[in-house]
Design an enzyme around this catalytic site. Structure first.
Site, PDB file in Angstrom:
ATOM      1  N   HIS A   1       2.154   4.319  -2.903  1.00  0.00           N
ATOM      2  CA  HIS A   1       2.270   5.632  -2.780  1.00  0.00           C
ATOM      3  C   HIS A   1       3.690   6.406  -3.209  1.00  0.00           C
ATOM      4  CE1 HIS A   1      -1.160   7.325  -1.038  1.00  0.00           C
ATOM      5  NE2 HIS A   1      -1.153   7.049   0.281  1.00  0.00           N
TER       6      HIS A   1
ATOM      7  N   HIS B   1       0.787  -1.235   0.125  1.00  0.00           N
ATOM      8  CA  HIS B   1       0.134  -0.142   0.077  1.00  0.00           C
ATOM      9  C   HIS B   1       0.818   1.227   0.009  1.00  0.00           C
ATOM     10  CE1 HIS B   1      -3.774   2.021   1.654  1.00  0.00           C
ATOM     11  NE2 HIS B   1      -2.645   2.951   1.817  1.00  0.00           N
ATOM     12  N   GLU B   2       1.902   1.227   0.659  1.00  0.00           N
ATOM     13  CA  GLU B   2       2.604   2.622   1.074  1.00  0.00           C
ATOM     14  C   GLU B   2       3.565   2.670  -0.284  1.00  0.00           C
ATOM     15  OE1 GLU B   2       1.363   4.501   2.869  1.00  0.00           O
ATOM     16  OE2 GLU B   2       0.196   3.254   4.186  1.00  0.00           O
TER      17      GLU B   2
END
Length: 238
Positions: A141, A137-138
């Site tokens: 980003h 998820h990160e």
């Protein structure tokens, strides 16, 4: 005769001054607190107090487990290695020196900061699969930041798009995770519903977002183009 007074040894009631959480690190006290939670005798404030005390008590072990799992995933997880390679091709570098395992005081799984790297909240990790989803998820980003120069602070459309992307691609909206852990029991359009719901929650938490209706409107504005974008993957991987 004066009216009888309640005994000072009687069982205390949960109130603003007594939230039901008993202090102490011994096993007996911990089980009493767990029983109080299960039977509804502990207030929300008490539950949070119990969780904070538990997190502090387990901090060293939680961080060590998180670091061991992080290092394993960096070496062996196909999705983490793929994201690492794509980030490296854009001039970035994410590895054990800037993916930090720490105890977090707010209830979130992790976060990304362009200047510092990735934070993994060791006390919130349920298992290695949860940590892998959070890392992915990160890292999406980070990929978005390097490739698209995202304005994190002021542009809610940028924020909404990257939330849609990372939530869709990281694996956190897999059917099994939604069904067994979050009680979301839809069989059709489950992935899309999960991505949109979690993207709205993330946008809502940003300082420049006015309210939930504002967050929903911004996510809907970018939905069609951002949900179809699977970069750096060729398709939704998980």
């Amino acid at each position: 005769m004066p009216e009888s007074q309640p005994s000072s040894t009687s069982e205390p009631r949960v109130s603003a001054h007594n939230n039901g959480c008993l202090p102490g690190d011994d096993i007996w006290t911990q089980w009493r607190n767990i029983f109080a939670i299960l039977t509804g005798k502990m207030s929300d404030e008490g539950i949070e107090q119990f969780r904070v005390a538990r997190d502090i008590r387990n901090e060293a072990a939680d961080c060590k487990r998180c670091e061991d799992q992080r290092d394993y995933l960096l070496q062996w997880s196909p999705v983490i290695r793929y994201l690492s390679d794509n980030i490296r091709q854009l001039g970035g570098d994410l590895s054990s020196h800037n993916i930090y395992c720490r105890r977090c005081t707010n209830r979130k799984a992790g976060g990304f900061d362009p200047d510092f790297g990735i934070l993994l909240c060791a006390n919130e990790m349920k298992d290695q699969g949860h940590l892998e989803d959070t890392m992915a998820h990160e890292m999406v980003h980070a990929y978005d930041h390097l490739r698209f120069k995202v304005d994190w602070a002021d542009n809610l459309r940028h924020a909404a798009c990257t939330e849609v992307l990372k939530t869709s691609l990281s694996g956190e909206c897999r059917w099994a995770r939604e069904f067994f852990r979050r009680g979301q029991w839809r069989f059709t359009q489950q992935h899309q519903e999960c991505v949109k719901r979690r993207a709205i929650l993330s946008v809502r938490a940003r300082p420049t977002c006015k309210d939930e209706a504002h967050a929903e409107r911004v996510v809907n504005e970018v939905w069609d183009s951002c949900f179809r974008d699977t970069r750096p993957f060729d398709e939704i991987y998980r």
